[in-house]
Design a protein around this motif. Sequence first.
Motif, PDB file in Angstrom:
ATOM      1  N   SER A 112       0.799  -1.462  -0.249  1.00 18.93           N
ATOM      2  CA  SER A 112       0.499  -0.385   0.175  1.00 18.93           C
ATOM      3  C   SER A 112       0.252   0.897  -0.139  1.00 18.93           C
ATOM      4  O   SER A 112       0.371   2.233  -0.209  1.00 18.93           O
ATOM      5  N   SER A 113       2.372   1.417   0.576  1.00 19.70           N
ATOM      6  CA  SER A 113       2.461   2.151   0.343  1.00 19.70           C
ATOM      7  C   SER A 113       3.845   1.956  -0.783  1.00 19.70           C
ATOM      8  O   SER A 113       4.659   3.224  -0.264  1.00 19.70           O
ATOM      9  N   SER A 114       3.766   1.288  -1.526  1.00 16.63           N
ATOM     10  CA  SER A 114       4.746   1.297  -2.439  1.00 16.63           C
ATOM     11  C   SER A 114       4.314   2.599  -4.037  1.00 16.63           C
ATOM     12  O   SER A 114       5.246   2.761  -4.310  1.00 16.63           O
ATOM     13  N   SER A 115       2.994   3.233  -3.611  1.00 15.80           N
ATOM     14  CA  SER A 115       2.450   3.825  -4.915  1.00 15.80           C
ATOM     15  C   SER A 115       3.506   5.021  -4.199  1.00 15.80           C
ATOM     16  O   SER A 115       3.205   6.331  -5.109  1.00 15.80           O
ATOM     17  N   SER A 116       3.667   5.581  -3.108  1.00 14.39           N
ATOM     18  CA  SER A 116       4.396   6.877  -2.315  1.00 14.39           C
ATOM     19  C   SER A 116       6.048   6.936  -2.864  1.00 14.39           C
ATOM     20  O   SER A 116       6.348   5.753  -3.064  1.00 14.39           O
ATOM     21  N   SER A 117       6.402   7.809  -3.422  1.00 10.98           N
ATOM     22  CA  SER A 117       7.497   8.127  -3.347  1.00 10.98           C
ATOM     23  C   SER A 117       8.720   8.747  -2.413  1.00 10.98           C
ATOM     24  O   SER A 117       9.716   8.669  -1.831  1.00 10.98           O
ATOM     25  N   SER A 118       7.453   8.240  -1.003  1.00 19.01           N
ATOM     26  CA  SER A 118       8.508   9.379  -0.002  1.00 19.01           C
ATOM     27  C   SER A 118       9.789   7.878   0.567  1.00 19.01           C
ATOM     28  O   SER A 118       9.286   6.695   0.045  1.00 19.01           O
ATOM     29  N   PRO A 119      10.227   8.191   0.880  1.00 15.76           N
ATOM     30  CA  PRO A 119      11.021   7.202   1.805  1.00 15.76           C
ATOM     31  C   PRO A 119      10.617   6.739   2.419  1.00 15.76           C
ATOM     32  O   PRO A 119       9.841   6.868   3.424  1.00 15.76           O
ATOM     33  N   ILE A 120      10.794   5.258   3.046  1.00 11.29           N
ATOM     34  CA  ILE A 120      10.404   4.407   3.640  1.00 11.29           C
ATOM     35  C   ILE A 120      11.475   3.953   4.998  1.00 11.29           C
ATOM     36  O   ILE A 120      13.099   3.988   4.817  1.00 11.29           O
ATOM     37  N   SER A 121      11.068   3.528   5.216  1.00  7.77           N
ATOM     38  CA  SER A 121      12.212   2.971   6.796  1.00  7.77           C
ATOM     39  C   SER A 121      11.745   1.313   7.661  1.00  7.77           C
ATOM     40  O   SER A 121      10.658   0.853   8.358  1.00  7.77           O
ATOM     41  N   SER A 186      13.058   2.776  -6.339  1.00 10.13           N
ATOM     42  CA  SER A 186      12.611   3.368  -7.689  1.00 10.13           C
ATOM     43  C   SER A 186      11.095   3.315  -7.977  1.00 10.13           C
ATOM     44  O   SER A 186      11.204   1.996  -7.458  1.00 10.13           O
ATOM     45  N   PRO A 187      10.830   3.825  -9.029  1.00 11.98           N
ATOM     46  CA  PRO A 187       9.229   3.279  -9.117  1.00 11.98           C
ATOM     47  C   PRO A 187       9.238   1.676 -10.208  1.00 11.98           C
ATOM     48  O   PRO A 187       8.119   1.029  -9.701  1.00 11.98           O
ATOM     49  N   SER A 188      10.684   1.183 -10.618  1.00 15.09           N
ATOM     50  CA  SER A 188      10.211   0.248 -10.931  1.00 15.09           C
ATOM     51  C   SER A 188      10.023  -1.287  -9.555  1.00 15.09           C
ATOM     52  O   SER A 188      10.263  -2.107 -10.126  1.00 15.09           O
TER      53      SER A 188
END
Length: 254
Positions: A112-121, A186-188
Amino acid sequence: MADRVHPDDHLNSFPEKPKPEPEREPEPETETETDRAEYLPSFAEKPKPPPGTYLIQIPKDQVFRVPPPENASKLAAYTRLAAAAAALYFALRPKLPSFSLASLAINGLAPSSSSSSSPISPDLAAAIRARNPNSKIGLRYLPGGSVAASYGAVALANGAWPAFFQGRDNVTEFVTPLAGSGIRLSPSTRASMVTAQRNGAVPLTVDARLPVRAKVGAVTTWTWTVKVRCDVTVDELTANATIISQACHVKLRL
């Protein structure tokens, strides 16, 4: 009265012509050593050393068969050490430790968070099972060991391997937390994660680098570096992820 000249006397008064000598075949030309040296390359010639250089010739058998005096003691010591190491190896029959993952809980990588471009932790908890198969050797894992998780070429999280002593014929299981911060996908990569999650097979890699010492009786060896790589496939990127398959490989660096 004048003397009568006889024809024979007249003929005999002239000298006979010398008979021509038979022609000789020309002798074949022979090549002298001097002539041969002018045409053949001189392979025996060696370059002359520069002025001020001294050459010392040593018999070949002494070069290869007789070590210098200062190295004789070292050679003897190395020979004794190699013999002792070989005897110890055949007596102990050492084996590499083996590792596997009992479970892998994952947080912060939900699709669900993969569509966002924000950094993840990402936050992972890896339950690791370490086995010492040696019946005569104990293993001491020193501080400084590390564990890391990645998705393809993207590093996700890392943590520490605990320091502990593992006895002979022992299986030890522990949980080590792995954490990552400010990771941008990255988007890919995001699209690949979503597809893998949808198919129920997400490939991850867990690497470990461990400083280890072996203990035999009262003797402890020097530090070895054990490298572990586990290729793991989970069904989903959640805290309830199930390990579908895994393959762990161990390498030892002396």
